[in-house]
Motif scaffolding. Sequence first.
Motif, PDB file in Angstrom:
ATOM      1  N   GLY A   1       0.789  -1.328   0.373  1.00  0.00           N
ATOM      2  CA  GLY A   1       0.121  -0.157  -0.125  1.00  0.00           C
ATOM      3  C   GLY A   1       0.770   1.359   0.047  1.00  0.00           C
ATOM      4  N   ILE A   2       0.154   2.478   0.181  1.00  0.00           N
ATOM      5  CA  ILE A   2       0.870   3.786   0.271  1.00  0.00           C
ATOM      6  C   ILE A   2       1.307   4.112   1.441  1.00  0.00           C
ATOM      7  N   PHE A   3       2.276   4.770   1.770  1.00  0.00           N
ATOM      8  CA  PHE A   3       2.858   5.404   3.208  1.00  0.00           C
ATOM      9  C   PHE A   3       2.981   6.589   2.648  1.00  0.00           C
TER      10      PHE A   3
ATOM     11  N   ARG B   1      11.164  -0.844   3.996  1.00  0.00           N
ATOM     12  CA  ARG B   1      11.541  -2.130   4.472  1.00  0.00           C
ATOM     13  C   ARG B   1      10.182  -3.132   4.676  1.00  0.00           C
ATOM     14  N   LEU B   2       8.912  -2.246   5.179  1.00  0.00           N
ATOM     15  CA  LEU B   2       7.606  -2.894   5.181  1.00  0.00           C
ATOM     16  C   LEU B   2       7.093  -3.346   3.886  1.00  0.00           C
ATOM     17  N   GLY B   3       7.550  -2.742   2.955  1.00  0.00           N
ATOM     18  CA  GLY B   3       6.970  -2.810   1.557  1.00  0.00           C
ATOM     19  C   GLY B   3       6.033  -1.765   1.214  1.00  0.00           C
ATOM     20  N   PHE B   4       6.083  -0.754   1.608  1.00  0.00           N
ATOM     21  CA  PHE B   4       5.145   0.332   1.317  1.00  0.00           C
ATOM     22  C   PHE B   4       5.933   1.038   0.147  1.00  0.00           C
ATOM     23  N   ASP B   5       4.778   1.666  -0.769  1.00  0.00           N
ATOM     24  CA  ASP B   5       5.227   2.732  -1.620  1.00  0.00           C
ATOM     25  C   ASP B   5       5.200   3.949  -0.916  1.00  0.00           C
ATOM     26  N   VAL B   6       6.326   4.493  -0.753  1.00  0.00           N
ATOM     27  CA  VAL B   6       6.200   5.888   0.006  1.00  0.00           C
ATOM     28  C   VAL B   6       6.409   7.227  -0.716  1.00  0.00           C
TER      29      VAL B   6
END
Length: 285
Positions: free
Chosen positions: A49-51, A83-88
């Motif tokens: 998801g998005i961060f 690192r958690l897999g987010f799209d930042v």
Amino acid sequence: MEGDCVDAAPVTSGQPTSVEPPPGGQLVNRGALGQINDHSYNMNLKNRGIFIIFNHEKFDSANLPDRVGTQKDENSLQEAAKRLGFDVEVKENFTKAGIFAVIRKIAKEDHTHNDCFACAILTHGGEGEILYAKDETYQWKELTQLLTPDKCPTLKGKPKLFFVQACRGTSLDDGVKDVPDGQVVSDCSHTIPLQADFLLAHSTCPNYYAWRNEANGSTFIQALCKCLNEFIPQGKDLIQILTRVSQKVAHDFESNTLDQKTSGKKQMPSITTRLRFEVYFPAKN
């Protein structure tokens, strides 16, 4: 010398219990939907998801000092979120209109293949849950209202996580000696009301200062990133991790300033949860 400071504006006059399904209702087998267990959200979709990181260092008002050290928090959050897999996505020094435009855009996007949504807000704050954009004030709940299921259907039933580094008032916490350890308890519901599935992890309790070091960043954000990096690989859920964050801030931090009135003060994060299930971050393939 670089030291501790608060994320507050200048002083002004300020201002769940478990529910059974209805007759004929049916509880969903969460495990059949790909969760780690029957009590966790499905975090095994295609994308994490998005961060969004709203980082405010400079403000239009001359009465709002620059938030020196916030770049350290931004960098740490980016690293932890990736690192958690987010799209930042980082948004620096946005106006109120700009912030709301970003969230409205996200609400219209398709999150069908996303596990969740996350947002960090690094700014000055005040009493009444006030947060400062570059030009105006707003409240964090105004953002969450744009992401409820009626506004953003593809995030329905998914975690929406907010992390806020900002003061919530001007009270100082002197602390006491030998306070017994506490435990954060969160009740969940089986229904999906509009306000479900939100979490707010705030750097401090209502009415209190939140501290930020000009060289090392804020005590809350740095503890959050360190605990995420340490405990996610151990398989702990988000509430467990945030409890560790609270423990770390409460036990390890004491303000260090040149003013005796503000030095040696404590800080206690505040976690408001409307999550219905546990949140884990399994590795993405």
